[in-house]
Design a protein around this motif. Structure first.
Motif, mmCIF file in Angstrom:
data_model
loop_
_atom_site.group_PDB
_atom_site.id
_atom_site.type_symbol
_atom_site.label_atom_id
_atom_site.label_comp_id
_atom_site.label_asym_id
_atom_site.label_seq_id
_atom_site.Cartn_x
_atom_site.Cartn_y
_atom_site.Cartn_z
ATOM 1 N N UNK A 197 -1.850 -11.496 9.510
ATOM 2 C CA UNK A 197 -1.105 -11.655 10.816
ATOM 3 C C UNK A 197 -0.078 -10.894 11.281
ATOM 4 N N UNK A 198 -0.048 -10.418 12.457
ATOM 5 C CA UNK A 198 1.007 -9.699 13.115
ATOM 6 C C UNK A 198 2.212 -10.353 13.350
ATOM 7 N N UNK A 199 2.178 -11.872 13.533
ATOM 8 C CA UNK A 199 3.367 -12.660 13.793
ATOM 9 C C UNK A 199 3.300 -13.803 12.875
ATOM 10 N N UNK A 200 4.291 -14.282 12.616
ATOM 11 C CA UNK A 200 4.405 -15.318 11.659
ATOM 12 C C UNK A 200 3.684 -15.378 10.513
ATOM 13 N N UNK A 201 3.602 -14.107 9.946
ATOM 14 C CA UNK A 201 2.658 -13.860 8.463
ATOM 15 C C UNK A 201 3.262 -14.650 7.383
ATOM 16 N N UNK A 202 4.548 -15.119 7.107
ATOM 17 C CA UNK A 202 4.758 -15.960 6.126
ATOM 18 C C UNK A 202 4.147 -17.188 6.156
ATOM 19 N N UNK A 203 3.591 -17.624 6.878
ATOM 20 C CA UNK A 203 2.827 -18.990 7.155
ATOM 21 C C UNK A 203 1.811 -18.781 6.353
ATOM 22 N N UNK A 204 1.247 -17.657 6.021
ATOM 23 C CA UNK A 204 -0.169 -17.340 5.133
ATOM 24 C C UNK A 204 0.289 -16.369 3.832
ATOM 25 N N UNK A 205 1.663 -16.394 3.546
ATOM 26 C CA UNK A 205 2.000 -15.496 2.557
ATOM 27 C C UNK A 205 1.255 -15.780 1.098
ATOM 28 N N UNK A 206 0.878 -17.058 0.670
ATOM 29 C CA UNK A 206 0.151 -17.039 -0.657
ATOM 30 C C UNK A 206 -1.159 -16.346 -0.473
ATOM 31 N N UNK A 207 -1.896 -16.481 0.499
ATOM 32 C CA UNK A 207 -3.206 -15.879 0.747
ATOM 33 C C UNK A 207 -3.005 -14.514 0.857
ATOM 34 N N UNK A 208 -1.887 -13.803 1.552
ATOM 35 C CA UNK A 208 -1.762 -12.526 1.517
ATOM 36 C C UNK A 208 -1.255 -11.897 0.039
ATOM 37 N N UNK A 209 -0.616 -12.573 -0.674
ATOM 38 C CA UNK A 209 -0.229 -11.954 -1.912
ATOM 39 C C UNK A 209 -1.423 -12.160 -2.878
ATOM 40 N N UNK A 210 -2.484 -13.168 -2.754
ATOM 41 C CA UNK A 210 -3.361 -13.434 -3.577
ATOM 42 C C UNK A 210 -4.434 -12.124 -3.377
ATOM 43 N N UNK A 211 -4.574 -11.691 -2.038
ATOM 44 C CA UNK A 211 -5.372 -10.663 -1.659
ATOM 45 C C UNK A 211 -4.831 -9.453 -2.107
ATOM 46 N N UNK A 212 -3.410 -9.238 -1.961
ATOM 47 C CA UNK A 212 -2.889 -7.868 -2.461
ATOM 48 C C UNK A 212 -2.946 -7.564 -3.968
ATOM 49 N N UNK A 213 -2.850 -8.814 -4.672
ATOM 50 C CA UNK A 213 -3.141 -8.619 -6.036
ATOM 51 C C UNK A 213 -4.418 -8.227 -6.678
ATOM 52 N N UNK A 214 -5.304 -8.148 -5.835
ATOM 53 C CA UNK A 214 -6.904 -7.342 -5.937
ATOM 54 C C UNK A 214 -6.810 -5.742 -5.933
ATOM 55 N N UNK A 215 -5.615 -5.332 -5.360
ATOM 56 C CA UNK A 215 -5.765 -3.831 -5.208
ATOM 57 C C UNK A 215 -5.379 -3.213 -6.515
ATOM 58 N N UNK A 216 -5.922 -2.174 -6.630
ATOM 59 C CA UNK A 216 -5.866 -1.432 -7.798
ATOM 60 C C UNK A 216 -4.659 -0.997 -8.013
ATOM 61 N N UNK A 217 -3.808 -0.865 -9.200
ATOM 62 C CA UNK A 217 -2.675 -0.676 -9.710
ATOM 63 C C UNK A 217 -1.965 0.900 -9.287
ATOM 64 N N UNK A 218 -3.168 1.710 -9.203
ATOM 65 C CA UNK A 218 -2.738 3.109 -9.127
ATOM 66 C C UNK A 218 -2.506 3.179 -7.390
ATOM 67 N N UNK A 219 -2.731 2.370 -6.810
ATOM 68 C CA UNK A 219 -2.588 2.717 -5.247
ATOM 69 C C UNK A 219 -0.953 2.222 -5.006
ATOM 70 N N UNK A 220 -0.556 3.253 -4.078
ATOM 71 C CA UNK A 220 0.882 2.927 -3.491
ATOM 72 C C UNK A 220 0.466 1.769 -2.411
ATOM 73 N N UNK A 221 1.264 0.710 -2.245
ATOM 74 C CA UNK A 221 1.047 -0.304 -1.284
ATOM 75 C C UNK A 221 2.394 -0.026 -0.303
ATOM 76 N N UNK A 222 1.755 0.131 0.858
ATOM 77 C CA UNK A 222 2.624 0.403 2.013
ATOM 78 C C UNK A 222 2.952 -0.808 2.888
ATOM 79 N N UNK A 223 3.759 -1.746 3.058
ATOM 80 C CA UNK A 223 3.559 -2.889 3.883
ATOM 81 C C UNK A 223 4.341 -2.732 5.260
#
Length: 274
Positions: A197-223
């Motif tokens: 979400x472009x606004x109030x993203x923290x309301x979905x924080x756990x889902x965002x973090x869960x999906x982010x943790x599937x990203x390969x660790x050789x990838x630079x994550x830009x937020x």
């Protein structure tokens, strides 16, 4: 008569503002906190494989219990932001605005005036930051919007090298890059986008973090996720990722390449939610 009385009542506030501006211009706050300037911050990132997250007036407002266009007030987020201001761990840095504490010439007029008025924000950071921590400068991601005169060409060439050849995953609000013509991430080996979400993203924080943790660790994550980027960058760092809260980096580079005007109206529009 009412207007006259109102002007009389406003005199103390005007005097207070003038005193604050005088103290700011004359170095009252310089060196109170240890903040690298823009050039020093970029050099630090070039030399160290760190993660980082940045604070501006929006994060300060949230920590003070207020809402902002990107994010409604949230006590849990406010606490996390306050806690992250004092993190002193290897491999990750917090950034706060160098220009809130150090008067600099060459700023865009509206930005210089804005810095004069940052009394409450300065006091908040002085009360909640640690004197023994070295902070990066928040303005590294919005240099074109901040300075009237600067060696932008040299600066952005250095920024490009940070991304050149990297595998990058961008976690960002939906559709925020749709008007970007010049994308500095085009130099990356690969780019993957994960939308939130472009606004109030923290309301979905756990889902965002869960999906982010599937990203390969050789990838630079830009937020690019407003205030939510701060805890997300930290939590991903703790899980072994390199994560950057790049904020307005891409928009700022695009504006520079387009030689966009920097007036009070255009700068205000630049910082509005996409």
């Amino acid at each position: 008569m009412k207007n006259y009385l109102k002007k009389i009542k406003n005199i103390p506030k005007r005097i207070e503002r003038e005193i604050e501006a005088f103290q700011y211009r004359n170095g009252r706050y310089a060196g109170v906190l240890r903040i690298l300037n823009t050039e020093e911050s970029l050099s630090y990132i070039e030399k160290h494989p760190i993660s980082f997250y940045r604070y501006g007036d929006g994060e300060i407002a949230l920590m003070m219990g207020e809402g902002i266009p990107f994010q409604k007030a949230d006590k849990r987020l406010a606490k996390r932001l306050r806690d992250l201001l004092t993190v002193n761990e290897k491999g990750i840095k917090a950034a706060i605005p160098y220009c809130y504490f150090h008067y600099e010439q060459g700023l865009v007029d509206i930005v210089e005036g804005f810095n004069y008025a940052m009394k409450c924000q300065r006091r908040f950071l002085l009360d909640h930051c640690r004197r023994d921590i070295v902070y990066l400068d928040t303005s590294i991601t919005q240099i074109y919007q901040s300075y009237e005169t600067y060696d932008f060409a040299r600066y952005f060439e250095r920024v490009k090298k940070l991304f050149c050849g990297r595998k990058v995953t961008v976690i960002c609000g939906k559709g925020i890059f749709q008007n970007i013509q010049y994308n500095l991430l085009d130099l990356c080996e690969s780019i993957t986008y994960m939308e939130a979400p472009s606004k109030n993203a923290f309301s979905e924080y756990q889902d965002i973090l869960k999906r982010a943790l599937t990203i390969p660790k050789d990838s630079l994550i830009c937020i690019v996720l407003g205030p939510t980027a701060k805890p997300l960058a930290y939590d991903l760092h703790r899980q072994g990722y390199q994560a950057w809260d790049i904020g307005h980096f891409i928009k700022d580079y695009d504006a520079y390449c387009k030689k966009a005007a920097r007036t009070a109206d255009t700068i205000a529009a630049f910082y509005r939610p996409d």
